[in-house]
Motif scaffolding. Structure first.
Motif, short mmCIF file in Angstrom:
data_model
loop_
_atom_site.label_atom_id
_atom_site.label_comp_id
_atom_site.label_asym_id
_atom_site.label_seq_id
_atom_site.Cartn_x
_atom_site.Cartn_y
_atom_site.Cartn_z
N PHE A 76 1.05 4.24 1.24
CA PHE A 76 1.07 5.69 1.48
C PHE A 76 2.52 6.11 1.33
N ALA A 77 2.85 6.63 0.15
CA ALA A 77 4.24 6.84 -0.23
C ALA A 77 4.87 8.08 0.39
N GLU A 78 4.24 9.19 0.26
CA GLU A 78 4.81 10.43 0.79
C GLU A 78 3.71 11.43 1.00
N GLY A 79 3.94 12.35 1.93
CA GLY A 79 2.97 13.42 2.17
C GLY A 79 1.80 13.01 3.04
N TRP A 80 2.02 12.07 3.97
CA TRP A 80 0.95 11.63 4.86
C TRP A 80 1.44 11.58 6.29
N HIS A 81 0.52 11.83 7.21
CA HIS A 81 0.79 11.62 8.63
C HIS A 81 0.54 10.15 8.94
N ARG A 82 0.85 9.77 10.15
CA ARG A 82 0.59 8.39 10.57
C ARG A 82 -0.90 8.09 10.50
N LYS A 83 -1.17 6.81 10.31
CA LYS A 83 -2.58 6.41 10.18
C LYS A 83 -3.32 6.57 11.50
N GLU A 84 -4.61 6.80 11.36
CA GLU A 84 -5.54 6.85 12.46
C GLU A 84 -6.57 5.76 12.19
N PRO A 85 -7.40 5.42 13.16
CA PRO A 85 -8.35 4.32 12.94
C PRO A 85 -9.24 4.47 11.71
N GLU A 86 -9.58 5.71 11.34
CA GLU A 86 -10.51 5.91 10.22
C GLU A 86 -9.85 6.35 8.94
N GLY A 87 -8.55 6.65 8.93
CA GLY A 87 -7.89 7.11 7.72
C GLY A 87 -6.58 7.81 8.02
N ARG A 88 -6.19 8.73 7.11
CA ARG A 88 -4.94 9.48 7.27
C ARG A 88 -5.09 10.92 6.82
N TRP A 89 -4.38 11.81 7.55
CA TRP A 89 -4.29 13.22 7.16
C TRP A 89 -3.14 13.41 6.17
N SER A 90 -3.38 14.28 5.21
CA SER A 90 -2.30 14.66 4.30
C SER A 90 -1.30 15.51 5.08
N ASP A 91 -0.07 15.56 4.58
CA ASP A 91 0.98 16.36 5.21
C ASP A 91 1.70 17.13 4.11
N GLY A 92 1.47 18.43 4.06
CA GLY A 92 2.12 19.25 3.05
C GLY A 92 1.23 19.49 1.85
N SER A 93 1.83 19.96 0.76
CA SER A 93 1.06 20.35 -0.41
C SER A 93 0.82 19.22 -1.40
N SER A 94 1.45 18.06 -1.18
CA SER A 94 1.27 16.94 -2.09
C SER A 94 1.33 15.62 -1.32
N SER A 95 0.44 14.70 -1.68
CA SER A 95 0.40 13.38 -1.05
C SER A 95 0.24 12.33 -2.14
N LYS A 96 0.91 11.19 -1.99
CA LYS A 96 0.81 10.12 -2.99
C LYS A 96 0.45 8.80 -2.35
N ILE A 97 -0.37 8.03 -3.07
CA ILE A 97 -0.64 6.66 -2.71
C ILE A 97 -0.45 5.80 -3.96
N TYR A 98 -0.21 4.51 -3.74
CA TYR A 98 -0.10 3.55 -4.84
C TYR A 98 -1.06 2.41 -4.60
N LEU A 99 -1.67 1.92 -5.69
CA LEU A 99 -2.53 0.75 -5.67
C LEU A 99 -2.06 -0.20 -6.77
N ARG A 100 -2.15 -1.50 -6.51
CA ARG A 100 -1.91 -2.49 -7.57
C ARG A 100 -3.25 -2.91 -8.15
N VAL A 101 -3.29 -3.06 -9.47
CA VAL A 101 -4.49 -3.47 -10.17
C VAL A 101 -4.45 -4.98 -10.34
N PRO A 102 -5.56 -5.69 -10.10
CA PRO A 102 -5.55 -7.14 -10.29
C PRO A 102 -5.17 -7.50 -11.74
#
Length: 192
Positions: A76-102
Motif C-alpha cells: 500500500f504505497a500512498e493514499g491509504w489509511h492504516r489497515k483494519e481487519p477486513e481491508g483499508r480505506w482510501s485517503d485522498g483523491s488517489s491511492s496506489k498499490i503494488y503487486l508482484r507477478v509470479p
C-alpha cells in the motif's frame, strides 16, 4: 544515507511500543510482538521511497486474499489509511498499490471488491499507467491487456471522485486530524 534514515525510523517504531508495553504486564508477549510488527509496518508504509520495497513482495498467489492475508503480497504505497481487519480505506483523491507477478506468468484479469463510504462513486483504475476501468468497484473484474506486467509488477492506482473529509480527534502534533475517505478495499485478486 537512506539506510540511516530507514534504521532510525525502525528504531523509533520499535522503542515506542516497547517502552509503553513493557510497563503493562497484563499484555502477553505475543500481543507485544504483534504491536511491534504493526508499528514497524506502519513506519515502512509511510516512508518515502516505497518503490524500494516492491522487490521484497511475495509474488501474488493464484487465490483470493482477504484482509490481513494481503500482508507481504501487496504494498500500500500512498493514499491509504492504516489497515483494519477486513481491508483499508482510501485517503485522498488517489491511492496506489503494488503487486508482484509470479515469474513466467502474465495476469489477464484483475478482480477488485470493496465498498464506499456513501454513494457508489465510479473509481478510475489505472494499471501500469493505463486507464482500464471507471465504475464502482464492488465485485468488479477488469480485463488486463496482454503484456501489461512486462516488468513483473502491477502498479494499480485508484482515482477517487469525491472523497469525504471527516474530522477526527487531534493528532499527535495537536492539530485536527482530518481524513478523506472514499473507497474501502476489501479484496484484490489477479488471475493468470
Amino acid at each position: 544515507m537512506r539506510s540511516l534514515v530507514v534504521a532510525s525510523a525502525l528504531v523509533s517504531a520499535i522503542c515506542l511500543p516497547i517502552s509503553s508495553t513493557l510497563a503493562d504486564v497484563e499484555i502477553g508477549l505475543e500481543e507485544r510482538k504483534q504491536r511491534l510488527m504493526e508499528s514497524a509496518r506502519n513506519v515502512a508504509d509511510e516512508m518515502p521511497g516505497f518503490e524500494d520495497y516492491i522487490s521484497d513482495l511475495q509474488p501474488f498467489p493464484d487465490h483470493v486474499l482477504i484482509g490481513d492475508e494481503v500482508t507481504g503480497y501487496i504494498l500500500f504505497a500512498e493514499g491509504w489509511h492504516r489497515k483494519e481487519p477486513e481491508g483499508r480505506w482510501s485517503d485522498g483523491s488517489s491511492s496506489k498499490i503494488y503487486l508482484r507477478v509470479p515469474p513466467g506468468k502474465q495476469p489477464y484479469r484483475l478482480y477488485i471488491h470493496g465498498r464506499y463510504h456513501r454513494d457508489k462513486e465510479a473509481t478510475q483504475v489505472i494499471v501500469n499507467g493505463k486507464l482500464l476501468s471507471e465504475v464502482p468497484l464492488i465485485h468488479h473484474n477488469i480485463d488486463l491487456p496482454p503484456g501489461i506486467a512486462q516488468d513483473g509488477q502491477l502498479e494499480i492506482e485508484f482515482k477517487h471522485r469525491a472523497p469525504i473529509a471527516i474530522s477526527g480527534n487531534r493528532g499527535p502534533n495537536g492539530k485536527e486530524d482530518i481524513r478523506e475517505y472514499e473507497f474501502f478495499l476489501v479484496r484484490v485478486h489477479a488471475l493468470y
